[in-house]
Design an enzyme around this catalytic site. Structure first.
Site, PDB file in Angstrom:
ATOM      1  N   LEU A 120       0.865  -1.178   0.000  1.00 57.45           N
ATOM      2  CA  LEU A 120       0.000   0.000   0.000  1.00 57.45           C
ATOM      3  C   LEU A 120       0.899   1.224   0.000  1.00 57.45           C
ATOM      4  O   LEU A 120       1.962   1.218   0.632  1.00 57.45           O
ATOM      5  CB  LEU A 120      -0.909   0.041   1.236  1.00 57.45           C
ATOM      6  CG  LEU A 120      -2.077  -0.953   1.324  1.00 57.45           C
ATOM      7  CD1 LEU A 120      -2.794  -0.781   2.661  1.00 57.45           C
ATOM      8  CD2 LEU A 120      -3.056  -0.774   0.176  1.00 57.45           C
ATOM      9  N   ASP A 121       0.479   2.285  -0.676  1.00 61.85           N
ATOM     10  CA  ASP A 121       1.232   3.525  -0.644  1.00 61.85           C
ATOM     11  C   ASP A 121       1.389   4.016   0.791  1.00 61.85           C
ATOM     12  O   ASP A 121       0.518   3.782   1.644  1.00 61.85           O
ATOM     13  CB  ASP A 121       0.512   4.624  -1.446  1.00 61.85           C
ATOM     14  CG  ASP A 121       0.452   4.320  -2.933  1.00 61.85           C
ATOM     15  OD1 ASP A 121       1.239   3.479  -3.405  1.00 61.85           O
ATOM     16  OD2 ASP A 121      -0.400   4.927  -3.607  1.00 61.85           O
ATOM     17  N   ARG A 122       2.452   4.739   1.027  1.00 59.93           N
ATOM     18  CA  ARG A 122       2.713   5.266   2.363  1.00 59.93           C
ATOM     19  C   ARG A 122       1.538   6.071   2.914  1.00 59.93           C
ATOM     20  O   ARG A 122       1.172   5.956   4.083  1.00 59.93           O
ATOM     21  CB  ARG A 122       3.973   6.144   2.317  1.00 59.93           C
ATOM     22  CG  ARG A 122       4.376   6.760   3.644  1.00 59.93           C
ATOM     23  CD  ARG A 122       5.653   7.574   3.473  1.00 59.93           C
ATOM     24  NE  ARG A 122       6.128   8.116   4.727  1.00 59.93           N
ATOM     25  CZ  ARG A 122       7.294   8.755   4.861  1.00 59.93           C
ATOM     26  NH1 ARG A 122       8.086   8.911   3.808  1.00 59.93           N
ATOM     27  NH2 ARG A 122       7.672   9.221   6.028  1.00 59.93           N
ATOM     28  N   THR A 149      -1.623   5.875   2.126  1.00 60.50           N
ATOM     29  CA  THR A 149      -2.875   5.122   2.161  1.00 60.50           C
ATOM     30  C   THR A 149      -2.973   4.305   3.447  1.00 60.50           C
ATOM     31  O   THR A 149      -1.977   3.786   3.944  1.00 60.50           O
ATOM     32  CB  THR A 149      -2.945   4.166   0.954  1.00 60.50           C
ATOM     33  OG1 THR A 149      -2.789   4.920  -0.245  1.00 60.50           O
ATOM     34  CG2 THR A 149      -4.265   3.422   0.903  1.00 60.50           C
ATOM     35  N   ARG A 180      -5.363   6.637  -7.367  1.00 60.95           N
ATOM     36  CA  ARG A 180      -5.009   8.055  -7.311  1.00 60.95           C
ATOM     37  C   ARG A 180      -4.868   8.646  -8.717  1.00 60.95           C
ATOM     38  O   ARG A 180      -5.395   9.725  -9.024  1.00 60.95           O
ATOM     39  CB  ARG A 180      -3.717   8.232  -6.517  1.00 60.95           C
ATOM     40  CG  ARG A 180      -3.832   7.787  -5.069  1.00 60.95           C
ATOM     41  CD  ARG A 180      -2.485   7.570  -4.415  1.00 60.95           C
ATOM     42  NE  ARG A 180      -1.706   8.802  -4.349  1.00 60.95           N
ATOM     43  CZ  ARG A 180      -0.486   8.865  -3.825  1.00 60.95           C
ATOM     44  NH1 ARG A 180       0.103   7.765  -3.354  1.00 60.95           N
ATOM     45  NH2 ARG A 180       0.159  10.018  -3.795  1.00 60.95           N
TER      46      ARG A 180
END
Length: 234
Positions: free
Chosen positions: A53-55, A57, A157
């Protein structure tokens, strides 16, 4: 402490906090803490990421207790048999109803080759707030359920930005003026993208699994302020 949503001898599902990097990489810069290290220390054993997961998120992250389980879960992600649902707050009002964004995306390098990418989304609720910004006396925002059908880098995104409804709090693909508005007026200092639900087959038993991650205080407070409700249909 990392919130553990589910665990057994094969795997762990955690609720990743926003703004905590999952692991060391060039993408996270000068981060000092990493979820994978904190979780290893917390459970007292080695753990292996099944996906990322993105930082910025938050939400459900699946972690394996051994490399074979990590590979089995990774295979489900590659075969797209895992169903993921994200809760998102965006600028503007997307079209109502069930919609699909089909738009090829590159990998982590913008100049890299583009690959097919698809995201289903549905508008759950809308609001118009009486705050002047630019040439508009009021601002429109929407609560959206997004379901990526592929797993490209920053897919949700980038896709929502592509249709001119960027995620609030997204510093790379969003709108800085609206991000600042949320900080100033709503005390919200995070990106409003949350991995809410993941449906998959247990990597050992094959039993159907559904993991759901509760929202943090900042996200919950915003929903209460806007009188937005969580979707609980299948």
């Amino acid at each position: 402490m990392i919130e553990i949503l589910y665990q057994d001898d094969a795997m762990i599902a955690v609720n990743k906090p926003a703004n905590l990097a999952v692991h060391r990489s060039k993408m996270v810069g000068n981060a000092e803490e990493f979820l994978i290290d904190l979780l290893r220390e917390q459970v007292g054993d080695n753990v292996y990421l099944a996906h990322r997961l993105d930082r910025a998120t938050s939400g459900v992250l699946l972690v394996a207790r051994n490399k074979d389980v990590a590979a089995a879960l990774g295979q489900q992600f590659m075969e797209r048999t895992i169903h993921k649902q994200y809760l998102v707050v965006v600028r503007g009002w997307p079209e109502p109803g069930d919609n699909v964004i089909d738009y090829p995306l590159p990998g982590s390098r913008e100049t890299g080759p583009r690959r097919e990418a698809s995201t289903r989304y549905r508008r759950l609720a809308t609001i118009e707030v009486p705050i002047e910004l630019g040439r508009y006396p009021q601002q429109r925002y929407a609560f959206v359920l997004a379901e990526p059908q592929s797993g490209r880098f920053r897919q949700i995104r980038k896709h929502l930005a592509h249709i001119h409804h960027p995620v609030i709090g997204d510093c790379q693909h969003g709108r800085g003026d609206h991000n600042r508005l949320y900080k100033q007026y709503f005390g919200c200092h995070r990106m409003l993208l949350h991995a809410w639900r993941v449906d998959f087959a247990h990597p050992i038993s094959g039993a159907p699994m559904r993991i759901e991650a509760p929202l943090d205080e900042a996200y919950t407070s915003l929903l209460e302020r806007f009188d937005w409700k969580l979707p609980y249909e299948k």
